[in-house]
Write a protein that holds these residues in place. Structure first.
Motif, PDB file in Angstrom:
ATOM      1  N   VAL A 147      24.459 -24.896  70.335  1.00 26.00           N
ATOM      2  CA  VAL A 147      25.703 -25.649  70.340  1.00 26.00           C
ATOM      3  C   VAL A 147      25.337 -27.099  70.047  1.00 26.00           C
ATOM      4  O   VAL A 147      24.168 -27.417  69.811  1.00 26.00           O
ATOM      5  CB  VAL A 147      26.444 -25.519  71.683  1.00 26.00           C
ATOM      6  N   ILE A 148      26.318 -27.997  70.059  1.00 21.20           N
ATOM      7  CA  ILE A 148      26.044 -29.395  69.753  1.00 21.20           C
ATOM      8  C   ILE A 148      26.712 -30.286  70.796  1.00 21.20           C
ATOM      9  O   ILE A 148      27.936 -30.261  70.949  1.00 21.20           O
ATOM     10  CB  ILE A 148      26.548 -29.777  68.339  1.00 21.20           C
ATOM     11  N   CYS A 149      25.908 -31.022  71.536  1.00 25.73           N
ATOM     12  CA  CYS A 149      26.319 -32.137  72.382  1.00 25.73           C
ATOM     13  C   CYS A 149      27.531 -31.822  73.261  1.00 25.73           C
ATOM     14  O   CYS A 149      27.402 -31.105  74.252  1.00 25.73           O
ATOM     15  CB  CYS A 149      26.557 -33.364  71.495  1.00 25.73           C
ATOM     16  N   VAL A 171      20.405 -27.347  72.241  1.00 27.02           N
ATOM     17  CA  VAL A 171      21.495 -28.317  72.298  1.00 27.02           C
ATOM     18  C   VAL A 171      21.043 -29.646  71.692  1.00 27.02           C
ATOM     19  O   VAL A 171      20.542 -30.533  72.390  1.00 27.02           O
ATOM     20  CB  VAL A 171      21.979 -28.557  73.744  1.00 27.02           C
ATOM     21  N   PRO A 172      21.193 -29.835  70.394  1.00 24.54           N
ATOM     22  CA  PRO A 172      20.986 -31.170  69.820  1.00 24.54           C
ATOM     23  C   PRO A 172      22.138 -32.087  70.209  1.00 24.54           C
ATOM     24  O   PRO A 172      23.281 -31.644  70.327  1.00 24.54           O
ATOM     25  CB  PRO A 172      20.973 -30.903  68.312  1.00 24.54           C
ATOM     26  N   ALA A 173      21.824 -33.375  70.414  1.00 22.95           N
ATOM     27  CA  ALA A 173      22.846 -34.272  70.942  1.00 22.95           C
ATOM     28  C   ALA A 173      22.606 -35.725  70.532  1.00 22.95           C
ATOM     29  O   ALA A 173      21.489 -36.125  70.182  1.00 22.95           O
ATOM     30  CB  ALA A 173      22.887 -34.178  72.472  1.00 22.95           C
ATOM     31  N   GLU A 174      23.707 -36.497  70.597  1.00 21.03           N
ATOM     32  CA  GLU A 174      23.657 -37.963  70.662  1.00 21.03           C
ATOM     33  C   GLU A 174      24.467 -38.338  71.893  1.00 21.03           C
ATOM     34  O   GLU A 174      25.672 -38.575  71.815  1.00 21.03           O
ATOM     35  CB  GLU A 174      24.237 -38.604  69.402  1.00 21.03           C
ATOM     36  N   TRP A 175      23.802 -38.379  73.032  1.00 14.99           N
ATOM     37  CA  TRP A 175      24.454 -38.540  74.325  1.00 14.99           C
ATOM     38  C   TRP A 175      24.158 -39.940  74.847  1.00 14.99           C
ATOM     39  O   TRP A 175      23.008 -40.263  75.154  1.00 14.99           O
ATOM     40  CB  TRP A 175      23.916 -37.487  75.290  1.00 14.99           C
ATOM     41  N   PRO A 176      25.172 -40.804  74.979  1.00 13.55           N
ATOM     42  CA  PRO A 176      24.928 -42.198  75.364  1.00 13.55           C
ATOM     43  C   PRO A 176      24.348 -42.345  76.768  1.00 13.55           C
ATOM     44  O   PRO A 176      24.551 -41.511  77.651  1.00 13.55           O
ATOM     45  CB  PRO A 176      26.320 -42.841  75.266  1.00 13.55           C
ATOM     46  N   GLU A 177      23.645 -43.455  76.939  1.00 18.82           N
ATOM     47  CA  GLU A 177      22.879 -43.702  78.162  1.00 18.82           C
ATOM     48  C   GLU A 177      23.727 -43.644  79.428  1.00 18.82           C
ATOM     49  O   GLU A 177      23.280 -43.116  80.455  1.00 18.82           O
ATOM     50  CB  GLU A 177      22.202 -45.067  78.079  1.00 18.82           C
ATOM     51  N   ASN A 202      17.997 -34.989  72.682  1.00 18.12           N
ATOM     52  CA  ASN A 202      18.836 -36.164  72.508  1.00 18.12           C
ATOM     53  C   ASN A 202      18.091 -37.229  71.707  1.00 18.12           C
ATOM     54  O   ASN A 202      16.862 -37.232  71.665  1.00 18.12           O
ATOM     55  CB  ASN A 202      19.230 -36.721  73.888  1.00 18.12           C
ATOM     56  N   ARG A 203      18.833 -38.120  71.130  1.00 15.18           N
ATOM     57  CA  ARG A 203      18.236 -39.220  70.375  1.00 15.18           C
ATOM     58  C   ARG A 203      17.947 -40.404  71.297  1.00 15.18           C
ATOM     59  O   ARG A 203      18.394 -40.446  72.452  1.00 15.18           O
ATOM     60  CB  ARG A 203      19.153 -39.677  69.253  1.00 15.18           C
TER      61      ARG A 203
END
Length: 263
Positions: A147-149, A171-177, A202-203
């Motif tokens: 899935v994604i983020c 689970v690839p993501a761009e999840w903010p701090e 996460n990035r």
């Protein structure tokens, strides 16, 4: 017969905002590094090619995903490694999709997944179309899904994927701090309730509106942390023992005990 062990490489990237060429060069280096460390599969973050440069997707999105697919297929074949290509911005029939491509170690495309749940807080719903298909593939012989983020906030979706047989959830993501703790707790919950290994990638770094703190993590089917990165760019490998899935699911057979007649 014992199930295999898998070595997973987590590629926690600092993504260059709106610079696909720079990010593709970095992906090449990470794949080479993962192969050198004898990983079976390398996993990248969400929108690793563009970041959330949504307003420029008409300029920088990957038409039909052709460039990303060619790059990932070539790298998978060259290094004999599975690649879960995080996700990329793909243009198709006048629309944009947040899309994951998965390739096997011979460079064959195994799965295409378009993010199902769009995150309004980061304006995805204004620029992207939602997907409507499940992702199922095998890594070596192990059934897996991704899935994604934002998708992880919908346990009913991940339950449906897992009930179809998946034992690995990527689970690839761009999840903010500012929501890092929620990221970790949600991933742990998805691992426990689905009795699966969960690999969240996460990035790190910044875009004009957000700071991303990484904390890419691998959970076992009991929700224990097997590996967790910090807040800097890194590639790390972890080897998981898939016999644990049989053990955990045999002790507490949650899939057999479900009541789909009620829910």
């Amino acid at each position: 017969m014992p199930m295999p062990k898998l070595t997973i490489a987590i590629a926690q990237m600092a993504i260059a905002f709106g610079q696909p060429a720079d990010n593709r060069a970095k992906v090449k280096k990470f794949v080479a590094q993962a192969a050198k460390q004898r990983a079976d599969i390398v996993v990248f973050p969400e929108l690793w090619d563009t970041g959330y440069d949504l307003t420029r997707f008409d300029e920088i999105a990957d038409s039909e995903g052709t460039t990303a697919q060619q790059l990932l297929a070539q790298l998978a074949q060259q290094y004999h490694i599975y690649i879960l290509g995080g996700s990329v911005a793909v243009s198709h029939d006048g629309h944009f999709y947040n899309t994951t491509y998965v390739f096997d170690d011979q460079g064959q495309l195994l799965s295409t997944y378009r993010k199902v749940h769009l995150f309004g807080l980061m304006h995805e719903d204004q620029y992207l179309q939602a997907g409507n298909q499940m992702s199922h593939f095998t890594v070596k012989t192990v059934p897996a899904t991704n899935v994604i983020c934002y998708d992880i906030r919908f346990p009913e979706w991940l339950r449906k994927l897992s009930a179809a047989g998946s034992e690995l959830i990527f689970v690839p993501a761009e999840w903010p701090e500012q929501r890092t703790q929620q990221w970790l707790q949600l991933l742990a919950a998805r691992a426990i309730e689905n009795q699966s290994f969960v690999i969240g990638v996460n990035r790190v770094g910044d875009d004009p509106d957000n700071h991303f703190a990484g904390h890419s993590v691998v959970y076992d089917p009991l929700g224990n942390v097997l590996s967790e990165l910090g807040d800097t760019e890194a590639l790390k490998t972890v080897t998981i023992d898939l016999d644990q899935i049989t053990s955990v699911r045999g002790e507490i057979p949650v899939f057999a005990d479900r009541r789909p007649d009620l829910y």
